[in-house]
Design a protein around this motif. Structure first.
Motif, PDB file in Angstrom:
ATOM      1  N   LEU A 133       0.632  -1.156  -0.030  1.00 27.49           N
ATOM      2  CA  LEU A 133       0.124  -0.038   0.213  1.00 27.49           C
ATOM      3  C   LEU A 133       0.508   0.952  -0.173  1.00 27.49           C
ATOM      4  N   PRO A 134       1.019   1.743  -0.810  1.00 30.08           N
ATOM      5  CA  PRO A 134       1.919   3.267  -0.986  1.00 30.08           C
ATOM      6  C   PRO A 134       1.472   4.357  -0.233  1.00 30.08           C
ATOM      7  N   SER A 135       0.617   4.637   0.442  1.00 30.46           N
ATOM      8  CA  SER A 135       1.152   5.207   1.788  1.00 30.46           C
ATOM      9  C   SER A 135       0.578   4.871   3.199  1.00 30.46           C
ATOM     10  N   GLU A 136       1.576   3.732   3.080  1.00 36.01           N
ATOM     11  CA  GLU A 136       1.380   3.079   5.069  1.00 36.01           C
ATOM     12  C   GLU A 136       2.848   2.928   4.481  1.00 36.01           C
ATOM     13  N   HIS A 137       3.357   2.990   5.417  1.00 35.84           N
ATOM     14  CA  HIS A 137       4.756   3.393   5.848  1.00 35.84           C
ATOM     15  C   HIS A 137       5.144   2.439   7.068  1.00 35.84           C
ATOM     16  N   TYR A 138       4.596   1.080   7.795  1.00 35.95           N
ATOM     17  CA  TYR A 138       4.837   0.284   8.354  1.00 35.95           C
ATOM     18  C   TYR A 138       3.788  -0.962   8.300  1.00 35.95           C
ATOM     19  N   ILE A 139       4.420  -2.014   7.581  1.00 40.59           N
ATOM     20  CA  ILE A 139       3.570  -3.317   8.261  1.00 40.59           C
ATOM     21  C   ILE A 139       4.221  -3.804   9.737  1.00 40.59           C
ATOM     22  N   TRP A 140       3.535  -3.551  10.065  1.00 44.26           N
ATOM     23  CA  TRP A 140       3.571  -3.961  11.938  1.00 44.26           C
ATOM     24  C   TRP A 140       3.442  -5.405  11.833  1.00 44.26           C
ATOM     25  N   ARG A 141       2.445  -6.250  11.606  1.00 39.79           N
ATOM     26  CA  ARG A 141       2.132  -8.126  11.399  1.00 39.79           C
ATOM     27  C   ARG A 141       2.120  -8.193  10.291  1.00 39.79           C
ATOM     28  N   LEU A 142       2.190  -9.190   9.619  1.00 45.43           N
ATOM     29  CA  LEU A 142       1.899 -10.856   8.708  1.00 45.43           C
ATOM     30  C   LEU A 142       1.320 -11.430   9.213  1.00 45.43           C
ATOM     31  N   ALA A 143      -0.118 -12.050   8.693  1.00 48.10           N
ATOM     32  CA  ALA A 143      -0.928 -13.428   8.953  1.00 48.10           C
ATOM     33  C   ALA A 143      -0.205 -14.386   7.259  1.00 48.10           C
ATOM     34  N   ILE A 144      -0.965 -15.860   7.647  1.00 44.72           N
ATOM     35  CA  ILE A 144      -0.464 -16.327   6.015  1.00 44.72           C
ATOM     36  C   ILE A 144      -2.094 -17.717   6.992  1.00 44.72           C
ATOM     37  N   ASP A 145      -2.525 -16.806   5.243  1.00 45.33           N
ATOM     38  CA  ASP A 145      -4.080 -18.859   5.231  1.00 45.33           C
ATOM     39  C   ASP A 145      -3.397 -19.885   4.825  1.00 45.33           C
ATOM     40  N   ASP A 146      -4.584 -20.809   5.026  1.00 45.54           N
ATOM     41  CA  ASP A 146      -5.147 -21.774   4.884  1.00 45.54           C
ATOM     42  C   ASP A 146      -4.500 -21.884   2.862  1.00 45.54           C
ATOM     43  N   GLU A 147      -4.530 -20.948   2.040  1.00 46.08           N
ATOM     44  CA  GLU A 147      -3.763 -21.041   1.083  1.00 46.08           C
ATOM     45  C   GLU A 147      -2.547 -20.505   0.501  1.00 46.08           C
ATOM     46  N   ASP A 148      -1.804 -19.926   1.813  1.00 48.27           N
ATOM     47  CA  ASP A 148      -0.630 -19.273   1.308  1.00 48.27           C
ATOM     48  C   ASP A 148      -0.543 -17.972   1.025  1.00 48.27           C
ATOM     49  N   ARG A 149      -1.938 -16.743   1.017  1.00 46.18           N
ATOM     50  CA  ARG A 149      -2.459 -15.860   0.994  1.00 46.18           C
ATOM     51  C   ARG A 149      -1.600 -14.478   2.558  1.00 46.18           C
ATOM     52  N   LEU A 150      -1.129 -13.707   1.920  1.00 45.25           N
ATOM     53  CA  LEU A 150      -0.258 -13.107   3.573  1.00 45.25           C
ATOM     54  C   LEU A 150      -1.417 -11.816   3.515  1.00 45.25           C
ATOM     55  N   TYR A 151      -1.478 -11.711   4.276  1.00 46.53           N
ATOM     56  CA  TYR A 151      -2.649 -10.613   5.393  1.00 46.53           C
ATOM     57  C   TYR A 151      -1.702  -9.312   6.034  1.00 46.53           C
ATOM     58  N   GLY A 152      -1.930  -8.524   6.023  1.00 44.81           N
ATOM     59  CA  GLY A 152      -0.776  -7.560   7.080  1.00 44.81           C
ATOM     60  C   GLY A 152      -1.382  -6.265   7.321  1.00 44.81           C
ATOM     61  N   GLY A 153      -1.042  -5.818   8.791  1.00 47.19           N
ATOM     62  CA  GLY A 153      -1.351  -4.602   9.581  1.00 47.19           C
ATOM     63  C   GLY A 153      -1.048  -3.651   9.150  1.00 47.19           C
ATOM     64  N   THR A 154      -1.349  -2.445   8.681  1.00 44.28           N
ATOM     65  CA  THR A 154      -0.264  -1.579   8.722  1.00 44.28           C
ATOM     66  C   THR A 154      -0.492   0.297   9.425  1.00 44.28           C
ATOM     67  N   TYR A 155       0.265   1.123   8.790  1.00 45.49           N
ATOM     68  CA  TYR A 155       0.430   2.450   9.541  1.00 45.49           C
ATOM     69  C   TYR A 155       0.824   3.487   8.506  1.00 45.49           C
ATOM     70  N   PRO A 156       0.038   4.803   8.370  1.00 44.52           N
ATOM     71  CA  PRO A 156      -0.215   5.828   9.007  1.00 44.52           C
ATOM     72  C   PRO A 156      -1.636   5.765   9.130  1.00 44.52           C
ATOM     73  N   GLY A 157      -2.203   4.023   8.276  1.00 52.73           N
ATOM     74  CA  GLY A 157      -3.535   4.636   7.319  1.00 52.73           C
ATOM     75  C   GLY A 157      -4.305   3.306   8.287  1.00 52.73           C
ATOM     76  N   GLY A 158      -3.640   2.529   9.178  1.00 48.88           N
ATOM     77  CA  GLY A 158      -5.198   2.278  10.144  1.00 48.88           C
ATOM     78  C   GLY A 158      -6.014   0.754   8.737  1.00 48.88           C
ATOM     79  N   ARG A 159      -5.178   0.318   8.532  1.00 43.46           N
ATOM     80  CA  ARG A 159      -5.560  -0.566   7.339  1.00 43.46           C
ATOM     81  C   ARG A 159      -4.965  -1.865   6.965  1.00 43.46           C
ATOM     82  N   VAL A 160      -5.843  -2.985   6.737  1.00 42.56           N
ATOM     83  CA  VAL A 160      -4.900  -4.094   6.656  1.00 42.56           C
ATOM     84  C   VAL A 160      -5.375  -4.428   5.282  1.00 42.56           C
ATOM     85  N   PHE A 161      -4.264  -4.857   4.521  1.00 46.25           N
ATOM     86  CA  PHE A 161      -4.354  -5.831   2.868  1.00 46.25           C
ATOM     87  C   PHE A 161      -4.242  -6.789   2.981  1.00 46.25           C
ATOM     88  N   ARG A 162      -4.410  -7.689   1.945  1.00 42.20           N
ATOM     89  CA  ARG A 162      -3.839  -8.658   1.728  1.00 42.20           C
ATOM     90  C   ARG A 162      -3.173  -9.084  -0.194  1.00 42.20           C
TER      91      ARG A 162
END
Length: 669
Positions: A133-162
């Motif tokens: 996410l171009p607007s985000e400077h931090y990826i605080w943590r990551l997680a993986i689902d059972d299809e090996d897709r990646l999820y992350g939580g960010t700052y400063p926009g308080g967003r979640v991405f896959r």
């Protein structure tokens, strides 16, 4: 230890970028010599990690060491030896490390907000996939689902991405709550992503496909979550483990996902992760400075050791591995600690131990710099470290410690402002260093430094300002993300009794202090210690305070300036202050600004430092993190000495100038 919105390397130097009009800055007036003295702060600082297959397929503990650049390390859990070290070029560190089932490793970095991928195999190297996410400077943590897709939580926009590894496509689930800046933790179970927030604690479930969001109620005993954070999330076997509190300590809530209710709330639990379940469904985490086993079916807790001493007793990745020896049969739970130690416990034999790895130390970002009247130069570091430096050779005596935001030598004592919780320490440099929290000396050694105050209960996190106030020490603080009110604290240097005054200036931090004729003068910032809440005040203020009367005045010296980061008294008793690009002189008796000197165009910068030799007609100003000026006090004139990125300034009593340039100390003559 965690700096949870931390003023990290690039955010510290961001103010070095000048607005249009920078051409108005003069060229350096004369040639100066700049001598690099090396990096006085060097330590092992492991921030994020995970257990996963290593370069040759055998399980290792992957961990990211903070540095320039950060380094990805693979540590053999059986030998505690590093089997691979690779740079994460372009990034200074990472909390977010996860692996897919085939051993592909993903790292999300702080400060740069980049996502790195390391594919399996001994010859693979980390590749930078850029910012999801171009607007985000931090990826605080990551997680993986059972299809090996990646999820992350960010700052400063308080967003979640896959991130979908098959297509490279990124899905943005958006900002989870209006105005939210931090998604601090993340986990995945079934059809849902679970995200934890800061500064107020929310646990939000997001449907992976529809993006629909719903908020989970908080466990009883946490109130409404105001002023709290969800620092860590893990999900295993239908249970969500949510840790409320800082990385150092907090409460671990256990949520039964199918039943839709919290079944446990455990106190005294440190971060950053809960292990995956063992053979009987048990999980492990750090509690009350010991590795602890928890059985979710019964709620039984068993401290199994080893003991993890010190203030920061959290893990940097924890998991299960077969160590391949008779002494460690079957699967052993093992993990890393932030200073590079490895812990392990075997549930079959009950054996546990703590061993130091060979992960090498790296230079640490200098956060504060001070030249004492004794002639010693002191440096404090981001995340870790305190150094006493010979000003001639640059040779440093380094001590392990937490993050340091301010240092002042007064008489024979050195006062240290620690992060978080605005902790004040007093250090006697004539005695052996022995910090019970970070680097204990031999048994029987007296604590040195000694902790004097801790303002966690007052929601204060940073000590940016200190001054000698006669029989007292005065210091000012920046608050956490729950408030904008900083504190003025006055400590009796003999009895060490502390008086906390809060608030002093409404909705403002205290970031600079000086003392003259019984009056403490303070400069403020409209910002808190993190980037939340949003400022409510238009400009920084100058205030006066006396022991007998409290606040005696409050005024605006530089209209529109967001901060007054530096104050200094000259040899005549006049106070000088720095606000963005302007230097001003303030007469305490008349409470008037009596002179102004525009050193650089105003940019909205909150950075700036002032210093002077022991007895001279000059002062020096570091403006907007790159402009070093010399000011002639008699003539009220300035000249630019250096245009060079630097975040800290100190002037030796004999006139030698020292700058902190990222991790390097330089001498200017």
């Amino acid at each position: 230890m965690e700096d949870t919105a931390m003023l990290t390397r690039r955010s510290l130097l961001a103010a070095a970028i000048l607005a249009p009009g920078a051409a108005l800055i003069p060229t350096p007036a004369r040639a100066v010599s700049v001598t690099p003295l090396g990096s006085p702060l060097q330590d092992v600082t492991l921030v994020g990690g995970a257990m996963a297959p290593g370069p040759h397929g055998k399980k290792v503990l992957w961990s990211v060491a903070t540095g320039e650049p950060a380094k990805l390390n693979a540590v053999d859990p059986a030998t505690a030896k590093t089997v691979l070290t690779q740079p994460l070029t372009g990034s200074p560190g990472a909390y977010a490390v996860v692996a897919t089932r085939d051993g592909t490793l993903y790292v999300g970095t702080y400060d740069t907000g980049s996502l790195y991928r390391r594919k399996p195999g001994p010859d693979s190297t980390p590749e930078n996939l850029g910012r999801p996410l171009p607007s985000e400077h931090y990826i605080w943590r990551l997680a993986i689902d059972d299809e090996d897709r990646l999820y992350g939580g960010t700052y400063p926009g308080g967003r979640v991405f896959r991130y979908d590894h098959r297509t490279g496509r990124v899905r943005d689930y958006g900002q989870l709550l209006p105005g939210l800046q931090y998604v601090r933790s993340i986990a995945v179970w079934g059809s849902y992503i679970y995200a934890g927030t800061l500064p107020d604690a929310h646990v939000i479930a997001i449907h992976k496909d529809t993006g629909a969001k719903r908020e989970l109620p908080l466990p009883e005993g946490l109130g409404d979550g105001t002023g709290q954070l969800v620092n860590d999330l893990n999900a295993y076997a239908g249970k969500l483990y949510a840790r409320f509190g800082t990385a150092i300590n907090g409460k671990l809530g256990v949520y039964d996902i199918s039943a839709g209710k919290w079944i446990d709330l455990i106190d005294g639990v440190a971060g950053l992760d809960v292990s995956s379940p063992g053979r009987r469904g048990e999980v492990y985490f750090t509690r009350n400075n010991r590795l602890t086993r928890y059985q979710p079916r019964t709620g039984k807790l068993t401290a199994v050791g080893p003991d993890i001493m010190g203030r920061v007793a959290n893990n940097r990745g924890i998991g299960w591995a077969d160590l391949g020896t008779r002494d460690w049969p079957g699967e052993t739970v093992t993990g890393l600690l932030w200073r590079g130690a490895l812990f392990r416990h075997n549930p079959i034999t009950g054996r546990g131990e703590l061993v130091q790895t060979d992960v090498p130390g790296d230079p640490v970002l200098i956060l504060t710099l001070h030249a004492g009247q004794s002639g010693t130069v002191y440096a404090g570091g981001f995340l870790s470290g305190f150094a006493e430096i010979d000003p001639g050779t640059g040779q440093a005596d380094y001590h392990s410690f937490g993050q340091i935001e301010s240092i002042r030598e007064i008489g024979g004592a050195v006062w240290i402002g620690g992060y978080p919780d605005s902790r004040l320490y007093r250090y006697d440099p004539s005695l052996p260093w022995s910090s019970p929290e970070y680097a204990p000396g031999p048994p029987g050694t007296a604590d040195n430094p000694v902790k004097i105050t801790d303002l966690k209960a007052q929601h204060q996190v940073r000590i940016r300002a200190m001054t000698d106030a006669g029989t007292d020490l005065a210091y000012g603080t920046m608050p956490d993300g729950t408030t904008l009110n900083g504190a003025l604290v006055i400590v009796d240097k003999t009895t060490l009794a502390a008086a906390v005054h809060l608030p002093v200036v409404a909705d403002q931090s205290i970031v600079s202090l000086a003392y003259q004729d019984g009056t403490i003068v303070g400069g403020t910032s409209i910002h808190g210690g993190y980037s939340t809440p949003t400022p409510t005040q238009p400009e920084a203020r100058l205030f006066g305070w006396t022991i007998s009367a409290g606040k005696t005045f409050e005024m605006t010296p530089v209209p529109g300036a967001p901060a007054i980061p530096a104050l200094l008294q000259d040899s005549t008793g006049l106070l000088w202050g720095l606000a963005d690009g302007q230097l001003f002189a303030f007469d305490v008796a008349s409470r008037q600004v009596v002179h102004r000197l525009q050193l650089a165009p105003d940019t909205g910068s909150t950075a700036g430092e002032l210093a002077r030799p022991a007895a001279d007609g000059r002062i020096y100003a570091l403006v907007q993190r790159h402009l070093l000026f010399e000011i002639d006090l008699a003539g009220r004139t300035s000249k630019l000495l250096l245009d060079r990125p630097a975040q800290n300034l100190a002037v030796h009593p004999d006139g030698r100038i020292f700058l902190a340039e990222d991790t390097v100390l330089t001498r200017v003559e």
